[in-house]
Design a protein around this motif. Structure first.
Motif, mmCIF file in Angstrom:
data_model
loop_
_atom_site.group_PDB
_atom_site.id
_atom_site.type_symbol
_atom_site.label_atom_id
_atom_site.label_comp_id
_atom_site.label_asym_id
_atom_site.label_seq_id
_atom_site.Cartn_x
_atom_site.Cartn_y
_atom_site.Cartn_z
ATOM 1 N N SER A 187 72.146 65.819 -6.471
ATOM 2 C CA SER A 187 72.611 66.612 -5.348
ATOM 3 C C SER A 187 73.616 65.471 -4.619
ATOM 4 N N SER A 188 72.880 64.252 -4.542
ATOM 5 C CA SER A 188 73.533 63.236 -3.723
ATOM 6 C C SER A 188 74.434 62.462 -4.580
ATOM 7 N N LEU A 189 74.460 62.502 -5.879
ATOM 8 C CA LEU A 189 75.385 61.735 -6.755
ATOM 9 C C LEU A 189 76.753 62.369 -6.435
ATOM 10 N N PHE A 190 76.835 63.696 -6.282
ATOM 11 C CA PHE A 190 78.029 64.299 -5.939
ATOM 12 C C PHE A 190 78.313 64.692 -4.417
ATOM 13 N N GLY A 191 77.101 64.948 -3.928
ATOM 14 C CA GLY A 191 77.433 65.490 -2.306
ATOM 15 C C GLY A 191 77.766 64.237 -1.532
ATOM 16 N N VAL A 192 77.311 63.009 -1.700
ATOM 17 C CA VAL A 192 77.402 61.999 -0.673
ATOM 18 C C VAL A 192 78.870 61.601 -0.922
ATOM 19 N N PRO A 193 79.546 61.366 -2.116
ATOM 20 C CA PRO A 193 81.021 61.119 -2.136
ATOM 21 C C PRO A 193 81.955 62.152 -1.576
ATOM 22 N N LEU A 194 81.393 63.325 -1.906
ATOM 23 C CA LEU A 194 82.345 64.484 -1.560
ATOM 24 C C LEU A 194 82.335 64.678 -0.054
ATOM 25 N N GLY A 195 81.296 64.425 0.740
ATOM 26 C CA GLY A 195 81.094 64.419 1.913
ATOM 27 C C GLY A 195 81.999 63.484 2.736
ATOM 28 N N ILE A 196 81.709 62.229 2.216
ATOM 29 C CA ILE A 196 82.466 61.240 2.828
ATOM 30 C C ILE A 196 84.017 61.544 2.602
ATOM 31 N N LEU A 197 84.495 61.884 1.465
ATOM 32 C CA LEU A 197 86.046 61.954 1.103
ATOM 33 C C LEU A 197 86.309 63.369 2.301
ATOM 34 N N ALA A 198 85.404 64.127 2.298
ATOM 35 C CA ALA A 198 85.843 65.237 3.225
ATOM 36 C C ALA A 198 86.192 64.842 4.728
ATOM 37 N N GLY A 199 85.029 64.224 5.035
ATOM 38 C CA GLY A 199 84.971 63.521 6.396
ATOM 39 C C GLY A 199 86.261 62.567 6.721
ATOM 40 N N THR A 200 86.724 61.926 5.587
ATOM 41 C CA THR A 200 87.831 61.098 5.750
ATOM 42 C C THR A 200 89.197 61.550 5.700
#
Lengths: 304, 320
Positions: B138-151
Motif C-alpha cells: 500500500s505504501s509503495l503506491f500510496g505514499v508517492p501518489l499522495g505526495i504527487l496529489a498534494g503537490t
C-alpha cells in the motif's frame, strides 16, 4: 509646546547632493515600468497597484513604505516573480523578468529557513539547486561568517533566535550573489532592540559587498535610517505618492535619529502616510461614546 | 510552593504526573476487571459446582446458572439426599486476570492439538507477515501518489474524486472477490489490508503535503529551485516528519483490518488461533491473543516513535 522649526526634507547638504548625483550615474539594475496589478474578487475587480514606475541604480538602498493595504508586499512579490503583473513590466539589467529566479534574492517577514537543514545547509541550498560552480560549503561558511554566525553553522533553525534566523536568511539569499536583494518587512517580527541591531548589521553588509537592496517596511524610522531613497505608496489603489531622497548623510548611525534632516524627512512621511484630518475626526466621535458608556469611580474621577 | 493545579486548561502537567496518569490509565481498567473477577458479590451470575452431591449430571467444575443450581439443590434436600455445593462464579467468557496472564505464557508452550496446526508464535508470525506485506505494498503506491496529489493539482484532480469514492467501499466486501482472484492463502488477505489502507493513505498524505508552508516553496524558488528540486529538496523533506506520523497512524488502521482479512479464505494467523480457542472454550487464550495484538501494536508504535525522534534531529519533539 513650541514647534521646532525643521528644515525642508528637500534641503540637501552639498555632500549629500553630490552623492545622489554620483548615484544617478551608476548603471541601472532594476527598472519597473507602468506596473499594474488587479485582483479578481467576488466584489469585482480590485486594483491593488497602478502605474508603478521606479528605477534602481547599482548598490542603491531603496525602501518602499506605505499604509497597510497599499500593495507594497504585492509589489515586491511581483519583482521576485512570485506573482504575475496584470500589465507593465519589470526589467532586471534590461531583461524582462518572468517567474522567480536566483538573480533576485528574497528575505521574507516570516522565518522561511528550511527547518530540516542546518544553518550551513540552508545557506548552501541556493548554491546547490542552481548548480553554481565552486564548492558550496566553503562559500556558505564565508557568508555565515559575514553575518556573524560561524558558531552556529551546524545548528538547526529551531535552535536560533528570531534575529539570528533572519541573519541566516540574509546569508542564504546573498550566497546566490543576486543582482538585487528584495526584503519584505524582514525585521517586522523582531523586538525593537533586535531590530535596531539588525538594521546596523544590514547597513554594514550593504557597505561591504556589492549588493542592491529593495526593502519594504511600515516603520518610518527604519526607512529613513536605511534608505537612500524612499518610495512612498498610497492605498486604494496603490500608487506612487512620492519618491523621497533621504537627506541624512552617510554613514548612518542611530544618533542621527534626532538630527534635523531625519526629523524633517519623518515629518514629511507622517504627512504622506497619516494625513492629519481624516483620522482624528472619527476618533473623537468614538471617544465621546466611550465616556458615556463607562461608569467612573468617585475615588479616581479624573485621570489627569 | 503551592501545588500546580491538576485541571489547568491546556497546560502540560509535570513529567512525574504525566507518567503517573499514564500508568493509571492502564491500572484503572485492570482494577475494574479484578473487582469483577475476584469480589464474589459484584457480578458472578453463575455457580461453579465444587461437589456434585447426589445430582447425577453435575460434575465438579461445572458452570450453572443460579436458578438451575438452586432447583437441583432444593430437590436433593427434599429427597434427603446429599446436596451439591458450589461457589459463585463468572461466566466462562469472562476469565479472571490471573488466568489470562497465565494463558499469555501457556499459549506459547502448548503444543497444537493436531499435527498440521500451528504454534501460537507461528500464527502471530503469519499475522505480522500479512500486515507488513499489505502495508508495504500500500505504501509503495500510496505514499508517492499522495505526495504527487498534494503537490500537483493535476494528480489531485485525476485521483482524488475516485479515491474519495472508493474509500467508502468497505474493504471486507471485497473478500469473496479477492479469494476468487487470488486464491485462499495469504494473497487475498494482503489484498484486503491493501484495500483498507491504500485509499485512506492517498488522501491523508495528499492532505499532509498540502499543509506544507507555501512560503518555504516561495523561498526555495527565489533561491533558484525548479520543478524536481522543489519536489525532492523542499516538499518531501518538508513533510517527512508529518508523513512518518501519518504512516504510524495508518499502520494502526492496517491492524484493525487484520482480523477481517484473516477470516477470508482459509482462516489463518492470530485469527485462526482465536476462533480455534473460542471453539474449545479456552476464553483465557482468546483474551491472551487479543492482548497480544494490542501489545504488538503499541510496541511497534512506540518503537517507530523512538526511531522517528532519532532520524529527524531537527524536530524538537515528535508528538506521540
Amino acid at each position: 509646546m513650541t514647534q521646532i522649526q525643521l528644515p525642508s526634507y528637500r534641503e540637501q547638504s552639498p555632500e549629500v547632493r553630490a552623492r545622489f548625483e554620483r548615484l544617478k550615474t551608476r548603471p541601472v539594475i532594476l527598472e519597473v515600468q507602468d506596473l499594474c496589478k488587479d485582483f479578481d474578487t467576488r466584489q469585482g475587480r480590485v486594483t491593488a497597484l497602478r502605474d508603478i514606475n521606479l528605477t534602481v541604480h547599482r548598490r542603491e538602498f531603496v525602501c518602499v513604505i506605505g499604509p497597510s493595504g497599499c500593495g507594497k508586499s504585492t509589489l515586491i512579490r511581483m519583482l521576485a516573480g512570485l506573482e504575475t503583473q496584470s500589465s507593465g513590466q519589470v526589467l532586471l539589467d534590461g531583461q524582462p523578468v518572468s517567474g522567480p529566479g536566483p538573480d533576485r534574492g528574497m528575505v521574507f517577514q516570516g522565518y522561511t529557513l528550511f527547518p530540516w537543514l542546518t544553518v550551513k545547509q540552508n545557506v548552501m541550498f541556493g548554491l546547490q539547486v542552481s548548480g553554481r560552480s565552486g564548492l558550496p560549503e566553503p562559500t556558505a561558511l564565508q557568508w555565515i561568517d559575514l553575518v556573524g554566525l560561524s558558531k552556529f553553522s551546524d545548528a538547526y533553525p529551531h535552535q536560533l533566535s528570531g534575529g539570528m534566523k533572519q541573519r541566516v536568511a540574509i546569508a542564504r539569499a546573498l550566497a546566490n550573489q543576486p543582482r538585487i536583494l528584495l526584503m519584505d518587512e524582514p525585521f517586522g517580527a523582531l523586538d525593537a532592540q533586535t531590530r535596531g541591531r539588525m538594521q546596523a548589521y544590514l547597513l554594514d553588509i550593504w557597505k561591504n559587498i556589492d549588493v542592491t537592496i529593495l526593502f519594504i517596511t511600515h516603520d518610518l524610522d527604519e526607512a529613513i535610517y536605511l534608505a537612500d531613497r524612499i518610495l512612498v505608496l498610497k492605498a486604494h489603489p496603490g500608487e506612487v505618492q512620492e519618491l523621497i531622497e533621504v537627506p541624512v548623510p552617510h554613514p548612518r548611525n542611530p544618533k542621527q535619529f534626532l538630527s534635523p534632516e531625519f526629523l524633517a524627512t519623518k515629518a514629511r512621511l507622517e504627512e504622506l502616510i497619516h494625513p492629519p484630518q481624516a483620522e482624528t475626526a472619527g476618533l473623537s466621535e468614538d471617544h465621546l461614546n466611550m465616556v458615556r458608556m463607562v461608569a467612573v469611580d468617585d475615588v479616581v474621577p479624573e485621570v489627569y | 510552593m503551592s501545588a500546580q493545579s491538576w485541571f489547568a486548561v491546556r497546560k502540560e502537567l509535570s513529567p512525574k504526573r504525566r507518567m503517573f496518569l499514564g500508568i493509571l490509565s492502564f491500572v484503572i481498567p485492570l482494577a475494574i476487571w479484578c473487582l469483577v473477577s475476584y469480589v464474589p458479590f459484584i457480578w458472578h451470575p453463575m455457580v461453579q459446582v465444587t461437589d456434585p452431591g447426589s445430582v447425577s449430571y453435575f460434575t465438579p467444575g461445572m458452570l450453572l446458572e443460579h436458578e438451575v443450581f438452586e432447583r437441583e439443590a432444593e430437590a436433593a434436600k427434599e429427597k434427603g439426599e446429599a446436596q451439591p455445593t458450589g461457589e459463585p462464579a463468572n461466566p466462562i467468557y469472562l476469565p479472571a486476570p490471573h488466568q489470562v496472564a497465565k494463558a499469555m505464557y501457556t499459549a506459547f508452550t502448548t503444543e497444537p492439538k493436531r499435527r498440521d496446526e500451528k504454534w501460537l508464535h507461528e500464527s502471530l508470525g503469519n499475522s505480522i507477515y500479512v500486515i507488513a506485506m499489505g502495508f508495504l505494498i500500500s505504501s509503495l503506491f500510496g505514499v508517492p501518489l499522495g505526495i504527487l496529489a498534494g503537490t500537483y493539482d493535476v494528480f489531485s484532480r485525476l485521483n482524488e474524486p475516485f479515491v474519495e469514492f472508493f474509500r467508502y467501499l468497505p474493504a471486507p466486501a471485497f473478500g469473496a472477490l479477492a479469494v476468487a482472484v487470488l486464491g485462499i492463502n495469504e494473497a487475498p488477505k494482503i489484498a484486503i489490508i491493501f484495500i483498507g489502507t491504500f485509499f485512506q493513505q492517498v488522501l491523508v498524505i495528499a492532505n499532509t503535503t498540502r499543509k506544507l508552508d507555501p512560503s518555504l516553496l516561495e523561498a526555495a524558488m527565489t533561491l533558484g529551485a525548479k520543478r524536481t528540486s522543489l519536489l525532492f529538496r523542499v516538499v518531501i523533506p518538508g513533510i517527512i516528519v508529518d508523513l512518518y506520523k501519518d504512516q504510524r497512524i495508518l499502520l494502526g488502521w492496517a491492524w484493525t483490518y487484520l482480523i477481517v482479512a484473516e477470516m477470508i479464505g482459509a482462516s489463518s494467523g492470530i485469527t485462526w488461533f482465536i476462533t480455534q480457542q473460542a471453539r474449545y472454550k479456552n476464553f483465557e487464550n482468546v483474551y491472551a491473543a487479543i492482548f497480544m495484538i494490542g501489545v504488538l501494536g503499541l510496541t511497534t508504535d512506540l518503537l517507530l516513535a523512538w526511531i522517528g525522534r532519532r532520524i529527524f534531529p531537527w524536530q524538537r519533539s515528535i508528538a506521540r
